[in-house]
Design an enzyme around this catalytic site. Structure first.
Site, PDB file in Angstrom:
ATOM      1  N   LYS A  20       8.598  -1.692  -5.369  1.00  0.00           N
ATOM      2  CA  LYS A  20       9.680  -1.188  -5.056  1.00  0.00           C
ATOM      3  C   LYS A  20      11.232  -1.596  -4.664  1.00  0.00           C
ATOM      4  O   LYS A  20      10.512  -3.368  -4.468  1.00  0.00           O
ATOM      5  CB  LYS A  20       9.544  -0.200  -3.697  1.00  0.00           C
ATOM      6  CG  LYS A  20      10.855   0.936  -3.511  1.00  0.00           C
ATOM      7  CD  LYS A  20      10.324   1.917  -2.034  1.00  0.00           C
ATOM      8  CE  LYS A  20      10.717   2.941  -1.645  1.00  0.00           C
ATOM      9  NZ  LYS A  20      10.271   3.779  -0.338  1.00  0.00           N
ATOM     10  N   SER A  52      10.267   8.141  -0.736  1.00  0.00           N
ATOM     11  CA  SER A  52      11.228   7.414  -1.693  1.00  0.00           C
ATOM     12  C   SER A  52      10.742   6.749  -2.727  1.00  0.00           C
ATOM     13  O   SER A  52      11.255   6.067  -3.414  1.00  0.00           O
ATOM     14  CB  SER A  52      12.131   6.963  -0.578  1.00  0.00           C
ATOM     15  OG  SER A  52      11.206   6.110   0.172  1.00  0.00           O
ATOM     16  N   SER A  61       6.785   8.192   2.485  1.00  0.00           N
ATOM     17  CA  SER A  61       7.756   7.923   1.308  1.00  0.00           C
ATOM     18  C   SER A  61       6.478   7.101   0.573  1.00  0.00           C
ATOM     19  O   SER A  61       6.732   6.739  -0.653  1.00  0.00           O
ATOM     20  CB  SER A  61       8.792   7.234   1.668  1.00  0.00           C
ATOM     21  OG  SER A  61       9.989   7.673   1.707  1.00  0.00           O
TER      22      SER A  61
END
Length: 437
Positions: free
Chosen positions: A75, A150, A174
Site C-alpha cells: 500500500k 482504504s 481498511s
C-alpha cells in the site's frame, strides 16, 4: 503454477525447485503494467534485483524462509527508499523517503520481492476505496463497483493476480473491507503488534498493519514475514467445541440482504463443523461506538492540519470535510472519551472471555456504485459510514480480527478475538476456512 496461486503455494514451489522467482516476478510485472489504476507505481528495478537474489538462494540452498522469492504489493503509505510514497494524496506529491518502512525492510530481509506501491484512499480516510484525486482501482469482482478501502489497490492486486499477497493498513476497517468486497482473506492485527515505523499515519492510536491474501495460511505467513517471527501453526485446526458469539444488535442495523444472507449461511456451516454458536447483544458496544466521532477525526486532523490547510484545494472535498470535522473538538472531551473507552474495552473483554471469537458480517452493505459515490455526496457519506460500521468494532475495542469469504460474492464474515491472540485466531480461521469451503 500461475499468478493466482497462493503465496504459500508459490513459496513451497520455489523451495522445491519447481518455480523460478525471476519468471514469476516478470509475469507479475507484465500483468501489473497492463492493469491501470491498481499500482500507483511499480518498482521493476528493485523487484528484478530481489527476484534474481532469491533465485540464487533457491539454487544454492540458502533460502531465508517460506516466502523467499514471493512477489508482494505494498500500500502506498509504506515508506520505500528512493521511491515516492504519497498515501493516495496530492498533498504528498513528490514525497520520497530515504529508507524503507520497518515492515518492508523486514520482508525484504526475509527474501520477499517488492513489486511496487498500490493505490489507496486519500490519506487512508475512507472505507469505500474511491479516489478521484489519484485513481480508483476497479472492484475485482464487478469493476463498476467500489473496491473497498482504504487498502483498495492492495486487495485488487491480489484478486486480479497482480501480486501473490499484499500488505495494507487498517485504522477502521481498511484491510477487512476491501478483502471482503474482493472475496479475499484479510487480517487486522492488534494495535502495536506490528511496527508502524515508516508508515504514513492516519490515527496513530488506531493504525494497524496487516496482510490481504488468498488464504488464512497466506495471512499467517505474511504476518510472520512483516514482524520477523514464526508463522502460526495451523495444522490440525478444527472447530469442534469452539465457542462463537454472533454479536446481535448494531452489526445488523440497516444491513442489506446479501451480506446478512452470506453471513447466516456461513454461520450455519461453522455450526455443522462442530462450533457452538450463541447469539446476543453486548451492552457496551453501542456507547463505545458512539465515541468514534471524537476519537478518530480529531486525531487525524491534529496530525494533518498544517499540511491540509496549506493546500486544501488538493484534497477531494468529501475527504477534506471528514478531516475538518475534527477541528472543533475540545481536548477535554477527547481525553474523556478515551477514559470512557478504556472502561468499555475492559467490560467487552470480560463479557467475551468465554468465547473463542465474536462473529459479525464484515460489512453490512455490498460495494456501492463507484460513479455514484463521486457524484452524490449524501450517498458517499451514508455508504461510507455503513461500510466502516462493523469493522470499526474491532478497532474501537482494540481486537485482532480476520475476515473470510462466505461464498456469497463480495460478502465476508469476520471473526474477532482478544488483543494479541492472532495465533489462536488464525488457527480458528483456518478451521473456519475449511468449513466454508
Amino acid at each position: 503454477m500461475d499468478r493466482f496461486a497462493s503465496a504459500v503455494e508459490q513459496g513451497q514451489a520455489i523451495g522445491a525447485g519447481k518455480l523460478c522467482p525471476v519468471d514469476l516476478t516478470e509475469a507479475y510485472l507484465e500483468a501489473a503494467a497492463g492493469a491501470p489504476d491498481v499500482y500507483a507505481r511499480l518498482t521493476p528495478k528493485r523487484a528484478r534485483a530481489e527476484a534474481m537474489a532469491a533465485r540464487s538462494r533457491a539454487k544454492n540452498g540458502t533460502r531465508r524462509g517460506l516466502l523467499d522469492g514471493v512477489s508482494l504489493s505494498w500500500k502506498d503509505l509504506f515508506d520505500s527508499a528512493g521511491v515516492a510514497t504519497e498515501a493516495g494524496s496530492r498533498l504528498l506529491e513528490g514525497r520520497i523517503p530515504e529508507e524503507d518502512a520497518e515492515v518492508l525492510a523486514r520482508a525484504t530481509l526475509a527474501g520477499s520481492v517488492c513489486l511496487g506501491k498500490t493505490h489507496m484512499t486519500e490519506l487512508a480516510f475512507s472505507g469505500l476505496g474511491v479516489n478521484p484525486m489519484t485513481a480508483t482501482p476497479p472492484n475485482a469482482i464487478r469493476p463498476e463497483l467500489a473496491p473497498g478501502g482504504s487498502s483498495s489497490g492492495a486487495a485488487v492486486s491480489v484478486k486480479l493476480g497482480l501480486a501473490a499477497g499484499a500488505i495494507g493498513s487498517d485504522t477502521g476497517g481498511s484491510v477487512r473491507i476491501p478483502s471482503a468486497w474482493n472475496d479475499l482473506v484479510g487480517l487486522k492485527t492488534t494495535h502495536g503488534r506490528v511496527s508502524a515505523r515508516g508508515v504514513v499515519p492516519l490515527c496513530r492510536r488506531f493504525d494497524t498493519v496487516g496482510p490481504l491474501a488468498r488464504t488464512v495460511a497466506d495471512c499467517a505467513a505474511l504476518l510472520a514475514l512483516i514482524e520477523g517471527g514464526k508463522a502460526a501453526d495451523l495444522r490440525g485446526a478444527d472447530l469442534k467445541g469452539a465457542r462463537l458469539l454472533v454479536l446481535e444488535g448494531l452489526p445488523f442495523d440497516a444491513a442489506r440482504e446479501a451480506p446478512v444472507r452470506g453471513f447466516e449461511a456461513a454461520v450455519e456451516r461453522l455450526a455443522r463443523a462442530g462450533a457452538r454458536i450463541e447469539r446476543r447483544a453486548l451492552p457496551m458496544v453501542k456507547p463505545a461506538m458512539d465515541l468514534s466521532g471524537i476519537l478518530f477525526a480529531p486525531e487525524a486532523y491534529g496530525i494533518w492540519k498544517d499540511v491540509i490547510e496549506a493546500a486544501p484545494a488538493k484534497m477531494y472535498p468529501l475527504i477534506l470535510e471528514r478531516f475538518r470535522s475534527g477541528a472543533a473538538a475540545l481536548a477535554a472531551n477527547y481525553i474523556a472519551a478515551w477514559e470512557a473507552l478504556d472502561a468499555y474495552r475492559a467490560a467487552y473483554l470480560a463479557e467475551t472471555a468465554e468465547y473463542d471469537a465474536v462473529l459479525v458480517p464484515t460489512a453490512p452493505i455490498l460495494p456501492p456504485d463507484a460513479k455514484r459515490l463521486l457524484t452524490d455526496p449524501a450517498y458517499f457519506a451514508a455508504e461510507n459510514l455503513l461500510a466502516l460500521r462493523n469493522t470499526r468494532i474491532g478497532n474501537i475495542f482494540g481486537l485482532c480480527a480476520l475476515t473470510l469469504p462466505t461464498g456469497e460474492p463480495m460478502c465476508g464474515i469476520s471473526l474477532m478475538a482478544a488483543p494479541m491472540a492472532e495465533e489462536r485466531l488464525l488457527r480458528l480461521g483456518a478451521a473456519a476456512e475449511a468449513a466454508l469451503g
